[in-house]
Design a protein around this motif. Structure first.
Motif, PDB file in Angstrom:
ATOM      1  N   SER A   1      -8.547   5.066  -5.511  1.00 60.58           N
ATOM      2  CA  SER A   1      -7.641   4.300  -4.871  1.00 60.58           C
ATOM      3  C   SER A   1      -6.365   4.990  -5.500  1.00 60.58           C
ATOM      4  O   SER A   1      -6.102   5.121  -6.736  1.00 60.58           O
ATOM      5  CB  SER A   1      -7.677   2.865  -5.033  1.00 60.58           C
ATOM      6  OG  SER A   1      -8.800   2.487  -4.317  1.00 60.58           O
TER       7      SER A   1
ATOM      8  N   GLY B   1      -1.960   1.562   2.715  1.00 58.46           N
ATOM      9  CA  GLY B   1      -0.745   0.669   2.542  1.00 58.46           C
ATOM     10  C   GLY B   1       0.274   0.841   3.450  1.00 58.46           C
ATOM     11  O   GLY B   1       0.273   1.971   4.143  1.00 58.46           O
TER      12      GLY B   1
ATOM     13  N   GLN C   1      -6.842   4.264  -0.123  1.00 56.63           N
ATOM     14  CA  GLN C   1      -8.079   4.189  -0.760  1.00 56.63           C
ATOM     15  C   GLN C   1      -9.127   5.271  -0.336  1.00 56.63           C
ATOM     16  O   GLN C   1      -9.124   5.253   0.883  1.00 56.63           O
ATOM     17  CB  GLN C   1      -8.920   2.899  -0.744  1.00 56.63           C
ATOM     18  CG  GLN C   1     -10.158   2.599  -1.553  1.00 56.63           C
ATOM     19  CD  GLN C   1     -11.452   2.074  -0.606  1.00 56.63           C
ATOM     20  OE1 GLN C   1     -11.090   1.447   0.077  1.00 56.63           O
ATOM     21  NE2 GLN C   1     -12.614   2.415  -1.223  1.00 56.63           N
TER      22      GLN C   1
ATOM     23  N   PHE D   1      -0.530  -0.777  -3.255  1.00 57.75           N
ATOM     24  CA  PHE D   1      -1.550   0.043  -2.797  1.00 57.75           C
ATOM     25  C   PHE D   1      -1.123   1.109  -1.838  1.00 57.75           C
ATOM     26  O   PHE D   1      -0.262   0.634  -1.166  1.00 57.75           O
ATOM     27  CB  PHE D   1      -2.506  -0.908  -2.131  1.00 57.75           C
ATOM     28  CG  PHE D   1      -3.714  -0.082  -1.201  1.00 57.75           C
ATOM     29  CD1 PHE D   1      -3.737   0.027   0.077  1.00 57.75           C
ATOM     30  CD2 PHE D   1      -4.627   0.501  -2.322  1.00 57.75           C
ATOM     31  CE1 PHE D   1      -4.605   0.596   0.679  1.00 57.75           C
ATOM     32  CE2 PHE D   1      -5.489   1.016  -1.444  1.00 57.75           C
ATOM     33  CZ  PHE D   1      -5.700   1.374   0.074  1.00 57.75           C
TER      34      PHE D   1
ATOM     35  N   TYR E   1      -1.902   3.883  -6.311  1.00 56.07           N
ATOM     36  CA  TYR E   1      -0.813   2.740  -6.217  1.00 56.07           C
ATOM     37  C   TYR E   1       0.167   3.231  -6.834  1.00 56.07           C
ATOM     38  O   TYR E   1       0.438   4.244  -7.524  1.00 56.07           O
ATOM     39  CB  TYR E   1      -1.458   1.673  -7.323  1.00 56.07           C
ATOM     40  CG  TYR E   1      -2.539   0.943  -6.714  1.00 56.07           C
ATOM     41  CD1 TYR E   1      -3.888   1.509  -6.972  1.00 56.07           C
ATOM     42  CD2 TYR E   1      -2.547  -0.310  -6.119  1.00 56.07           C
ATOM     43  CE1 TYR E   1      -5.120   0.612  -6.476  1.00 56.07           C
ATOM     44  CE2 TYR E   1      -3.639  -1.076  -5.553  1.00 56.07           C
ATOM     45  CZ  TYR E   1      -4.841  -0.610  -5.816  1.00 56.07           C
ATOM     46  OH  TYR E   1      -6.060  -1.110  -5.362  1.00 56.07           O
TER      47      TYR E   1
ATOM     48  N   SER F   1     -13.183  -5.352  -0.659  1.00 60.98           N
ATOM     49  CA  SER F   1     -12.102  -4.235  -0.449  1.00 60.98           C
ATOM     50  C   SER F   1     -11.556  -3.866  -2.039  1.00 60.98           C
ATOM     51  O   SER F   1     -11.501  -4.639  -2.652  1.00 60.98           O
ATOM     52  CB  SER F   1     -10.787  -4.732   0.141  1.00 60.98           C
ATOM     53  OG  SER F   1      -9.860  -4.140   0.075  1.00 60.98           O
TER      54      SER F   1
ATOM     55  N   GLN G   1      -8.935  -2.665  -2.116  1.00 56.01           N
ATOM     56  CA  GLN G   1      -7.375  -2.879  -2.213  1.00 56.01           C
ATOM     57  C   GLN G   1      -6.942  -3.865  -2.886  1.00 56.01           C
ATOM     58  O   GLN G   1      -6.951  -5.324  -2.326  1.00 56.01           O
ATOM     59  CB  GLN G   1      -6.788  -2.726  -0.633  1.00 56.01           C
ATOM     60  CG  GLN G   1      -5.422  -3.170  -0.653  1.00 56.01           C
ATOM     61  CD  GLN G   1      -4.998  -3.030   0.881  1.00 56.01           C
ATOM     62  OE1 GLN G   1      -5.681  -2.547   1.752  1.00 56.01           O
ATOM     63  NE2 GLN G   1      -3.926  -3.463   1.256  1.00 56.01           N
TER      64      GLN G   1
END
Lengths: 114, 109
Positions: free
Chosen positions: A33, A58, A48, A45, A35, B94, B96
């Motif tokens: 992921s 995001g 991913q 975010f 960021y 998730s 996230q």
């Protein structure tokens, strides 16, 4: 075992240029992921990837893109850089178990756009 | 993912226990509570997570209330190296992570 490694550690770019940031996950981790962390804020975010497929995105413009390679490393690309893209870009890797989403972060790439 | 509320900042004397609260009143039944911290200019570091029961590891303890609407992260013997921003996050299924502003913990000599 090595942790999550990111390169480069620091980068200075000019507005309008593009940049590629790289991330190598922890061995055995299949999820990566990305960021973005601007000064004074928590990480936000961006993407991913799991098994080379995008699993989440995001609220970032299309100037941001990413991909994951067969060895699970990943690249984040940002085109047409803006001053506001200056930030710490963090990569995190996670294992396979979806109920244990413990993420391991790299030290980040500090991008400065001038 | 459920929203969390944390105090903006806290101080703790070195050697004492640091108790960091987090409210997550809208947490769903299958959402976990995770804690991360971020020491200045470094990437976030995972600390601990839990679902219903209290959890303990070598870094910290996590106390979750019975109704799961709040939790407390406990650093039993805070050191100067524990000075950091601590993030409480709730999520399930998730990768996230949604970071809020977190709590800036200052450990004072």
């Amino acid at each position: 075992d090595a942790g999550v490694t990111q390169s480069p550690t620091h980068l200075i770019k000019t507005r309008g240029q593009h940049v590629t940031l790289r991330c190598s996950p922890i061995s055995g981790h299949k999820s990566v992921s990305w960021y973005q962390q601007v000064l004074g804020q928590g990480p936000q975010f961006i993407f991913q990837y799991y098994e080379k497929e995008e699993r989440g995105r995001g609220n970032f413009p299309d100037r941001f893109s990413a991909r994951q390679f067969p060895n699970y490393s990943s690249e984040l690309n940002v085109n047409a850089l803006l001053l506001g893209d200056s930030a710490l870009y963090l990569c995190a890797s996670s294992g396979v178990d979806r109920d244990n989403t413990e993420a391991f972060f790299g030290q980040g790439t500090r991008l400065t756009v001038v | 993912d459920a929203k969390t509320t944390q105090p903006t900042s806290m101080d703790c004397a070195e050697g004492r226990a640091a108790n960091l609260p987090c409210n997550h009143s809208t947490i769903s039944g299958n959402e976990y509570v995770y804690w991360y911290r971020q020491i200045h200019s470094q990437g976030p570091q995972y600390i601990i997570h839990g679902l219903k029961n209290n959890e303990t590891n070598e870094m910290a303890s996590l106390i979750i209330t019975e109704d799961r609407k709040s939790s407390t992260l406990i650093l039993p013997h805070a050191t100067l190296r524990d000075t950091a921003v601590y993030y409480c996050i709730v999520l399930y299924g998730s990768y996230q992570l949604t970071f809020g502003k977190g709590t800036k913990l200052s450990v004072i000599p």
